[in-house]
Design a protein around this motif. Sequence first.
Motif, mmCIF file in Angstrom:
data_model
loop_
_atom_site.group_PDB
_atom_site.id
_atom_site.type_symbol
_atom_site.label_atom_id
_atom_site.label_comp_id
_atom_site.label_asym_id
_atom_site.label_seq_id
_atom_site.Cartn_x
_atom_site.Cartn_y
_atom_site.Cartn_z
ATOM 1 N N UNK A 184 0.823 -1.211 0.000
ATOM 2 C CA UNK A 184 0.000 0.000 0.000
ATOM 3 C C UNK A 184 0.857 1.260 0.000
ATOM 4 N N UNK A 185 2.034 1.191 0.625
ATOM 5 C CA UNK A 185 2.911 2.364 0.667
ATOM 6 C C UNK A 185 3.452 2.717 -0.708
ATOM 7 N N UNK A 186 3.424 1.761 -1.636
ATOM 8 C CA UNK A 186 3.941 2.017 -2.983
ATOM 9 C C UNK A 186 3.034 2.940 -3.790
ATOM 10 N N UNK A 187 1.859 3.274 -3.262
ATOM 11 C CA UNK A 187 0.974 4.186 -3.980
ATOM 12 C C UNK A 187 1.332 5.654 -3.769
ATOM 13 N N UNK A 188 2.272 5.922 -2.907
ATOM 14 C CA UNK A 188 2.703 7.306 -2.718
ATOM 15 C C UNK A 188 2.834 7.652 -1.257
ATOM 16 N N UNK A 189 3.459 8.784 -1.021
ATOM 17 C CA UNK A 189 3.668 9.234 0.343
ATOM 18 C C UNK A 189 2.457 9.960 0.896
ATOM 19 N N UNK A 190 2.501 10.199 2.180
ATOM 20 C CA UNK A 190 1.461 10.945 2.876
ATOM 21 C C UNK A 190 2.131 12.058 3.670
ATOM 22 N N UNK A 191 1.400 13.092 4.017
ATOM 23 C CA UNK A 191 1.992 14.154 4.843
ATOM 24 C C UNK A 191 2.518 13.596 6.159
ATOM 25 N N UNK A 192 3.439 14.328 6.761
ATOM 26 C CA UNK A 192 3.999 13.889 8.036
ATOM 27 C C UNK A 192 2.878 13.688 9.055
ATOM 28 N N UNK A 195 -0.597 8.187 7.275
ATOM 29 C CA UNK A 195 -0.249 6.968 6.539
ATOM 30 C C UNK A 195 -1.192 6.861 5.353
ATOM 31 N N UNK A 196 -0.643 6.504 4.181
ATOM 32 C CA UNK A 196 -1.456 6.464 2.965
ATOM 33 C C UNK A 196 -2.395 5.258 2.977
ATOM 34 N N UNK A 197 -3.603 5.470 2.473
ATOM 35 C CA UNK A 197 -4.612 4.414 2.382
ATOM 36 C C UNK A 197 -5.320 4.531 1.040
ATOM 37 N N UNK A 198 -5.050 3.620 0.079
ATOM 38 C CA UNK A 198 -5.802 3.645 -1.189
ATOM 39 C C UNK A 198 -7.266 3.290 -0.948
ATOM 40 N N UNK A 199 -8.141 3.907 -1.738
ATOM 41 C CA UNK A 199 -9.577 3.656 -1.613
ATOM 42 C C UNK A 199 -10.198 3.598 -3.001
ATOM 43 N N UNK A 200 -11.260 2.836 -3.116
ATOM 44 C CA UNK A 200 -12.008 2.725 -4.370
ATOM 45 C C UNK A 200 -12.846 3.995 -4.533
ATOM 46 N N UNK A 201 -12.806 4.676 -5.691
ATOM 47 C CA UNK A 201 -13.585 5.912 -5.845
ATOM 48 C C UNK A 201 -15.079 5.715 -5.611
ATOM 49 N N UNK A 202 -15.630 4.609 -6.087
ATOM 50 C CA UNK A 202 -17.057 4.337 -5.856
ATOM 51 C C UNK A 202 -17.328 4.197 -4.370
ATOM 52 N N UNK A 203 -16.423 3.562 -3.678
ATOM 53 C CA UNK A 203 -16.530 3.385 -2.235
ATOM 54 C C UNK A 203 -16.600 4.736 -1.531
ATOM 55 N N UNK A 204 -15.750 5.678 -1.933
ATOM 56 C CA UNK A 204 -15.750 6.991 -1.289
ATOM 57 C C UNK A 204 -17.040 7.748 -1.578
ATOM 58 N N UNK A 205 -17.582 7.586 -2.787
ATOM 59 C CA UNK A 205 -18.872 8.218 -3.082
ATOM 60 C C UNK A 205 -19.959 7.675 -2.151
ATOM 61 N N UNK A 242 -0.863 -3.059 -11.506
ATOM 62 C CA UNK A 242 0.308 -3.456 -12.294
ATOM 63 C C UNK A 242 1.625 -2.915 -11.736
ATOM 64 N N UNK A 243 1.567 -1.824 -10.986
ATOM 65 C CA UNK A 243 2.789 -1.237 -10.454
ATOM 66 C C UNK A 243 3.488 -2.113 -9.436
ATOM 67 N N UNK A 244 2.726 -2.781 -8.593
ATOM 68 C CA UNK A 244 3.318 -3.643 -7.573
ATOM 69 C C UNK A 244 3.133 -5.129 -7.878
#
Length: 554
Positions: A184-192, A195-205, A242-244
């Motif tokens: 999950x950390x491979x999706x990018x950094x988070x502010x100090x 911690x980064x958490x990927x989410x499904x866009x439909x889920x957030x809606x 595909x990235x990871x």
Amino acid sequence: MEGLLLDPHAAPAEEAALGALLRCWLREVGGPRGDVRAAGPHLTLRVAGTPVRVRVRGGIALRFDGPPEQLAEGRWRPLDLPSLVALVERELDGGNEEFAAQVRAGREAVAAILAARARAVPPADPWLASEQALVAGHPFHPAPKAREGDGWLDYAPETHARFAPRLLGVRADLVAQEGDTTALDAFGGAPEGYVVLPAHPWQLDLLAADLRGPLADGRLADLGPGPRAVVPTSSVRTVYDPGTGMCLKFSLDVRITNCVRKNAWYELSGAVELTRRLGPVFDGLARRFPGTRWLPEPGYRSAALGTRLLEGLGVIVRTGPWAVCGPGTTPVLAGALAAGADGVPEAVLARRAADPVAWWEAYVERVAYPVLDAFFRHGVALEAHVQNVLVGFDSGGWPVEAVFRDLEGTKLVAGRHDLTGLPGAVAGPLSYDAARGWDRVAYCLFVNHLAEVAATAADTVADTVGGTAADTVADTADGVLRALWAAARATLRRYVEDHAPGPAGPLTRLLAGAPLPAKANLGVRWARAADRAAGYVPVPNPLGVECVAEGERR
């Protein structure tokens, strides 16, 4: 009927929905009640007192040759979906005002999928192409493509969708996670401090109202879209990155077919616990049956913001299939093999057509042996239905590996595993008693999986060599299917004789002809019950009868 004339995708959607509902009625209602009779090339049945007939091949898979018809005013006329829904509602004595709408929604979803798919480009990855091939869905579900909510088409695997996940930052003191979540950390950094958490866009809606407070007060931060697109797999909510090379199982909390698809809090912990326990089991299976693979779920991450958001934002990390398959091996979703040619590599289709019995023997051995051994030797009930199994093929189209996935449906047989030390709410859903476990194994492996793949294999061989006359093709398909089931019986007997760790009573009874258990999807949907409450109905067993066609018609 006007819509069927105006929309080129409406007719195949109607056919798919009509076939699925009629198959459910045959399996769960008409067959057990004795309301089905063979009449020449047709099965003739009575639904709510109305005569209906349909030509069938494929054994217990119930593949229809031509449209169903009903007897009206002394003439056989085409049976349409509204008429069948009305008959089923009368047969089941009403009481479910949601049912007709769900069946219609399934039909409309297939039409929308076909329209979007016609404009889309399939993925180059052959495994992903197979994941996205299940246009019609479960052949024995009354509403196989019904999906709640709006906006789902943008994220549907069947439309070859790709999308970037949204990234949230979770305040570090509110992170809920277990196991290995480094993917999950491979999706990018988070502010100090986050911690980064990927989410499904439909889920957030769907969770928008619940997220307003945490986003406003800083417990969560919206970090925008992720750096790359992910690809939805057949389950809709699980995507491939595909990235990871890993998969992410999101929690949508919407009804898709029978289930509200979410990662319950106890399932989050349960996935990590099962991954730990099943490692040695699969090591042993791979030693006994080379080519056996699985996709561990080593960790999950979410936000400790109450049960609704803990479950709604929970994401389970799953190993991707390319990481476990051997060199030169291409994973293909078993569901695509059952559904037809779409999404199946040409080499596999050619090999299956050229030598169907030898191909099938190898297939049954690769898939069935580890499932049976997991149950009898290790007390583990694998849910080996067609969406949970990938079959690895070599360059010549031979099945050489079987990859098992999705620990949500995997259960430990009660009394065979020490679950002390686990919270009761986590331990309880991890186990089944032996009888329930075997029913699930037998249904998923034999009825949902092998019966469907065998029927498709027989159909495709018959279409290739059987000529053009419908009766000739049907006779050829029946003959091929009988040969496939005879090969399956011999292959399964070899398991009992050469590999079973002791008496394999349930399997021996099946080989002697005991009925198979089939999940009652119509019954559980009619009752508006949770999927876990689904029961089973007995269906004729092609492993123990010489004539598949006669066995189905009894």
